[in-house]
Write a protein that holds these residues in place. Structure first.
Motif, PDB file in Angstrom:
ATOM      1  N   SER A  23      -9.848  -0.076   6.796  1.00  0.00           N
ATOM      2  CA  SER A  23      -8.269   0.005   6.517  1.00  0.00           C
ATOM      3  C   SER A  23      -7.621  -1.469   6.271  1.00  0.00           C
ATOM      4  O   SER A  23      -6.979  -1.702   5.398  1.00  0.00           O
ATOM      5  CB  SER A  23      -7.640   0.890   7.546  1.00  0.00           C
ATOM      6  N   ILE A  24      -7.909  -2.309   7.311  1.00  0.00           N
ATOM      7  CA  ILE A  24      -7.566  -3.647   7.113  1.00  0.00           C
ATOM      8  C   ILE A  24      -8.024  -4.308   6.271  1.00  0.00           C
ATOM      9  O   ILE A  24      -7.283  -4.908   5.265  1.00  0.00           O
ATOM     10  CB  ILE A  24      -7.950  -4.334   8.540  1.00  0.00           C
ATOM     11  N   GLY A  25      -9.457  -4.278   5.905  1.00  0.00           N
ATOM     12  CA  GLY A  25      -9.964  -4.852   4.328  1.00  0.00           C
ATOM     13  C   GLY A  25      -9.106  -4.264   3.088  1.00  0.00           C
ATOM     14  O   GLY A  25      -8.988  -5.060   2.196  1.00  0.00           O
ATOM     15  N   LEU A  26      -8.742  -2.935   3.144  1.00  0.00           N
ATOM     16  CA  LEU A  26      -7.888  -2.482   2.167  1.00  0.00           C
ATOM     17  C   LEU A  26      -6.624  -3.257   1.758  1.00  0.00           C
ATOM     18  O   LEU A  26      -6.225  -3.524   0.654  1.00  0.00           O
ATOM     19  CB  LEU A  26      -7.800  -0.913   2.356  1.00  0.00           C
ATOM     20  N   VAL A  27      -5.849  -3.305   2.980  1.00  0.00           N
ATOM     21  CA  VAL A  27      -4.754  -4.067   2.952  1.00  0.00           C
ATOM     22  C   VAL A  27      -4.898  -5.518   2.577  1.00  0.00           C
ATOM     23  O   VAL A  27      -4.182  -6.030   1.610  1.00  0.00           O
ATOM     24  CB  VAL A  27      -4.078  -4.138   4.398  1.00  0.00           C
ATOM     25  N   ILE A  28      -5.975  -6.210   3.069  1.00  0.00           N
ATOM     26  CA  ILE A  28      -6.223  -7.814   2.606  1.00  0.00           C
ATOM     27  C   ILE A  28      -6.580  -7.602   1.193  1.00  0.00           C
ATOM     28  O   ILE A  28      -6.157  -8.521   0.426  1.00  0.00           O
ATOM     29  CB  ILE A  28      -7.097  -8.169   3.490  1.00  0.00           C
ATOM     30  N   GLY A  29      -7.312  -6.731   0.793  1.00  0.00           N
ATOM     31  CA  GLY A  29      -7.729  -6.461  -0.792  1.00  0.00           C
ATOM     32  C   GLY A  29      -6.740  -6.320  -1.410  1.00  0.00           C
ATOM     33  O   GLY A  29      -6.501  -7.041  -2.832  1.00  0.00           O
ATOM     34  N   SER A  47      -9.431 -20.237 -11.470  1.00  0.00           N
ATOM     35  CA  SER A  47     -10.707 -20.284 -11.140  1.00  0.00           C
ATOM     36  C   SER A  47     -11.084 -18.559 -10.983  1.00  0.00           C
ATOM     37  O   SER A  47     -12.510 -18.408 -11.157  1.00  0.00           O
ATOM     38  CB  SER A  47     -11.389 -21.017 -10.062  1.00  0.00           C
ATOM     39  N   MET A  48     -10.348 -17.981 -10.704  1.00  0.00           N
ATOM     40  CA  MET A  48     -10.354 -16.690 -10.385  1.00  0.00           C
ATOM     41  C   MET A  48     -10.456 -15.710 -11.718  1.00  0.00           C
ATOM     42  O   MET A  48      -9.477 -15.750 -12.615  1.00  0.00           O
ATOM     43  CB  MET A  48      -9.391 -15.857  -9.549  1.00  0.00           C
ATOM     44  N   PRO A  49     -11.642 -15.258 -12.131  1.00  0.00           N
ATOM     45  CA  PRO A  49     -11.638 -14.295 -13.333  1.00  0.00           C
ATOM     46  C   PRO A  49     -10.464 -13.104 -13.266  1.00  0.00           C
ATOM     47  O   PRO A  49      -9.852 -12.829 -12.282  1.00  0.00           O
ATOM     48  CB  PRO A  49     -13.002 -13.646 -13.387  1.00  0.00           C
ATOM     49  N   MET A  50     -10.048 -12.567 -14.267  1.00  0.00           N
ATOM     50  CA  MET A  50      -9.069 -11.826 -14.684  1.00  0.00           C
ATOM     51  C   MET A  50      -8.957 -10.596 -13.694  1.00  0.00           C
ATOM     52  O   MET A  50      -7.954 -10.255 -13.247  1.00  0.00           O
ATOM     53  CB  MET A  50      -9.012 -11.042 -15.983  1.00  0.00           C
ATOM     54  N   GLY A  51     -10.178  -9.856 -13.485  1.00  0.00           N
ATOM     55  CA  GLY A  51     -10.143  -8.927 -12.572  1.00  0.00           C
ATOM     56  C   GLY A  51     -10.643  -9.056 -11.136  1.00  0.00           C
ATOM     57  O   GLY A  51     -10.873  -8.296 -10.534  1.00  0.00           O
ATOM     58  N   GLY A  52     -10.578 -10.479 -10.772  1.00  0.00           N
ATOM     59  CA  GLY A  52     -11.147 -10.711  -9.363  1.00  0.00           C
ATOM     60  C   GLY A  52     -10.417 -10.195  -8.187  1.00  0.00           C
ATOM     61  O   GLY A  52     -10.873  -9.669  -7.471  1.00  0.00           O
ATOM     62  N   GLY A  53      -9.091  -9.885  -8.560  1.00  0.00           N
ATOM     63  CA  GLY A  53      -8.199  -9.483  -7.304  1.00  0.00           C
ATOM     64  C   GLY A  53      -8.646  -7.947  -7.166  1.00  0.00           C
ATOM     65  O   GLY A  53      -8.619  -7.386  -6.244  1.00  0.00           O
ATOM     66  N   ILE A  54      -8.641  -7.332  -8.221  1.00  0.00           N
ATOM     67  CA  ILE A  54      -9.072  -5.886  -8.223  1.00  0.00           C
ATOM     68  C   ILE A  54     -10.578  -5.412  -7.769  1.00  0.00           C
ATOM     69  O   ILE A  54     -10.645  -4.626  -6.873  1.00  0.00           O
ATOM     70  CB  ILE A  54      -9.147  -5.208  -9.689  1.00  0.00           C
ATOM     71  N   LEU A  59     -13.810  -4.221  -3.037  1.00  0.00           N
ATOM     72  CA  LEU A  59     -15.190  -4.563  -2.122  1.00  0.00           C
ATOM     73  C   LEU A  59     -14.986  -4.886  -0.743  1.00  0.00           C
ATOM     74  O   LEU A  59     -15.633  -4.690   0.211  1.00  0.00           O
ATOM     75  CB  LEU A  59     -15.558  -5.905  -2.801  1.00  0.00           C
ATOM     76  N   LEU A  60     -13.620  -5.323  -0.558  1.00  0.00           N
ATOM     77  CA  LEU A  60     -13.267  -5.841   0.938  1.00  0.00           C
ATOM     78  C   LEU A  60     -13.352  -4.362   1.771  1.00  0.00           C
ATOM     79  O   LEU A  60     -13.954  -4.879   2.990  1.00  0.00           O
ATOM     80  CB  LEU A  60     -11.923  -6.493   0.830  1.00  0.00           C
TER      81      LEU A  60
END
Length: 95
Positions: A23-29, A47-54, A59-60
């Motif tokens: 759950s914490i990883g989901l919030v951070i992600g 330097s982060m590719p377009m879908g890096g945040g998604i 993954l987090l």
């Protein structure tokens, strides 16, 4: 009424701790996805590719959950070992 927790179930503690960290990883992600996309729009040479945040938002929670399950199991085994020698946590309950 005072009671003592002398043993804990390793599987349930691992599952609970894994769920909490997932759950914490989901919030951070999600925060990474939001702020990563905001920074991406400000800097074309990011330097982060377009879908890096998604990708991080997906993954987090998986990574945090797996690490949490492993650590939860280790903590439960350590608790059971120590509680058997010096006594467990005492809790107060009301009937």
């Amino acid at each position: 009424m005072k009671k003592e927790i002398t043993r804990v179930d390793v599987g349930s503690v691992a599952l609970m701790y894994g769920g909490i960290l997932a759950s914490i990883g989901l919030v951070i992600g999600i925060l990474f996805a939001i702020f990563g996309s905001m920074l991406m729009s400000l800097n074309a040479k990011s330097s982060m590719p377009m879908g890096g945040g998604i990708v991080l938002a997906v993954l987090l929670p998986i990574i945090y959950g797996a690490i949490g399950a492993i650590l939860g199991a280790l903590f439960a085994v350590a608790y059971n070992f120590i509680a058997g020698r010096i006594g467990g946590v005492k809790v107060y309950v009301r009937d």
